[in-house]
Structures are given as C-alpha cells and as structure tokens.
Design an enzyme around this catalytic site. Structure first.
Site, mmCIF file in Angstrom:
data_model
loop_
_atom_site.group_PDB
_atom_site.id
_atom_site.type_symbol
_atom_site.label_atom_id
_atom_site.label_comp_id
_atom_site.label_asym_id
_atom_site.label_seq_id
_atom_site.Cartn_x
_atom_site.Cartn_y
_atom_site.Cartn_z
ATOM 1 N N TRP A 174 -29.409 -17.978 -0.259
ATOM 2 C CA TRP A 174 -30.094 -19.020 0.157
ATOM 3 C C TRP A 174 -30.567 -17.155 1.225
ATOM 4 O O TRP A 174 -32.322 -17.130 0.501
ATOM 5 C CB TRP A 174 -29.534 -19.848 1.201
ATOM 6 N N GLY A 188 -30.499 -25.199 -2.643
ATOM 7 C CA GLY A 188 -29.598 -25.260 -1.141
ATOM 8 C C GLY A 188 -29.982 -25.948 -0.702
ATOM 9 O O GLY A 188 -29.373 -25.891 0.813
ATOM 10 N N ASP A 189 -31.277 -25.305 -0.083
ATOM 11 C CA ASP A 189 -32.076 -25.511 1.031
ATOM 12 C C ASP A 189 -32.453 -26.654 2.174
ATOM 13 O O ASP A 189 -32.587 -28.063 1.000
ATOM 14 C CB ASP A 189 -33.508 -25.029 1.032
ATOM 15 N N LEU A 190 -31.494 -27.251 2.964
ATOM 16 C CA LEU A 190 -31.137 -28.049 3.836
ATOM 17 C C LEU A 190 -33.112 -28.956 3.807
ATOM 18 O O LEU A 190 -33.211 -30.029 3.618
ATOM 19 C CB LEU A 190 -30.397 -28.567 5.375
#
Length: 199
Positions: free
Chosen positions: A130, A149-151
């Site tokens: 990230w 994968g970034d929320l």
C-alpha cells in the site's frame, strides 16, 4: 487530464457520475524523496494530527531535515522521545540504512516500471504494498496505480456500486474499464467518500 476524465466517464457511468459530483481533479503531489517515504512510515496507522506532531518533532531532532545520515546519527532514545513507537523507530532507521548504503536509490525509481518500484520499496521494513502504491501515485505521479487493498477505495466502491462486500478481487474486476487511468479513478473514489487519501 481531460482525456483521462473522458475515458473514465465513457467506460464507467457510475464513476462518471462520481466525477461529475466531485468536480475538478486536484491531486496534491509530494516529492519522490527520502523525506516523503520517512513521513509515510511515521503516518501509518495514526490520525493526521498525531502523526504531524510526531513528524515535526522528528524533523526538529534531525536539525530541520529528514535525511538518512541525520536519522542514523541520532540515538534511538532521542527518536523514541519524539513519539515514535519501537516498531516505527526500527522502520525509519531501516529506511535510512537502505538509503545511506545505496540499496535504495530513489532517483533510479523514476526509470522503473510500477511493479519494480513496489518490489524495491517493499524490501524496506515498514513499507508494504500500500505504501509503495501511494508513493507511485503521489510522489512518482504514475497514472495507472490501482490500490486494491485500500479501505477507502473499497468503501467507495461498496457505496457507489451497491455491493455488500468488496474485496481486492472485486476492485480489480470493477476497475478493468478504468485502465490506464486507475490513479485518477482512485482519487475520485476517495473524494466521493471523505476526502483524498493522505500519504
């Protein structure tokens, strides 16, 4: 940039509606420097205000400049007194050693492909995929980075595309039409939820 926006609007009506709502693209960039990477480590998993305070103290302890030699010259206890956790202290010093020893040549990153940059950066303790992706987007200004994968990206997709659950695989699938402008798309998704990502 207009070409990128036209492409995203044409290829994905949902994203097109977000672009219309958010307005002008204004990503704020950083320099592709040691300072930027060191701050990225300091800011991990902290609120912006707390991280900014710690970063300011570390810069002051380093005599006004975040540089590898200055970090390594400081006694670890002095860095700990700035508010760095033991883990982040190890990470920042590992980054400084890599930079000082020439194992991390930041200038050479500009000539590398995105995947190579990620491979090089993630050799440093405390820099995961990230953080490497954020460096690609915000420091190297690469236009086609997709942080699956970034929320923030996942939450924005869940809302905008009305999904109950969003995984990195879902992000990849939804993002297929966005290429080669995934960085622009990600910025609009962040802004659609609660502001652009902080790196």
């Amino acid at each position: 940039m207009q070409h990128a926006l036209n492409h995203l609007r044409r290829s994905d009506p949902v994203l097109g509606a977000i672009i219309e709502r958010v307005g002008e693209f204004r990503m704020e960039y950083d320099e592709p420097s040691f300072d930027t990477l060191a701050r990225a480590i300091i800011y991990q998993q902290l609120s912006g205000k707390a991280a900014a305070t710690i970063a300011r103290r570390v810069v002051e302890a380093c005599g006004g400049k975040l540089e590898p030699e200055r970090i390594l010259a400081l006694h670890p206890n002095k860095l700990r007194a700035c508010g760095l956790s033991k883990q982040k202290l190890r990470y920042v010093r590992d980054l400084a050693r890599h930079a000082r020893n020439g194992e991390l040549d930041l200038e050479s990153l500009e000539k590398m492909e995105d995947a190579e940059v990620i491979a090089v950066l993630t050799r440093v303790k405390g820099i995961g995929v990230w953080t490497a992706q954020m460096f690609l987007m915000f420091a190297l200004r690469r236009p086609n980075v997709l942080p699956t994968g970034d929320l923030g990206v996942q939450n924005a997709i869940r809302r905008a595309y009305r999904k109950r659950k969003v995984t990195p695989r879902h992000v990849e699938r939804i993002a297929r039409p966005w290429h080669p402008y995934c960085s622009v798309a990600a910025w609009y998704l962040w802004k659609s939820v609660d502001g652009a990502a902080q790196f």
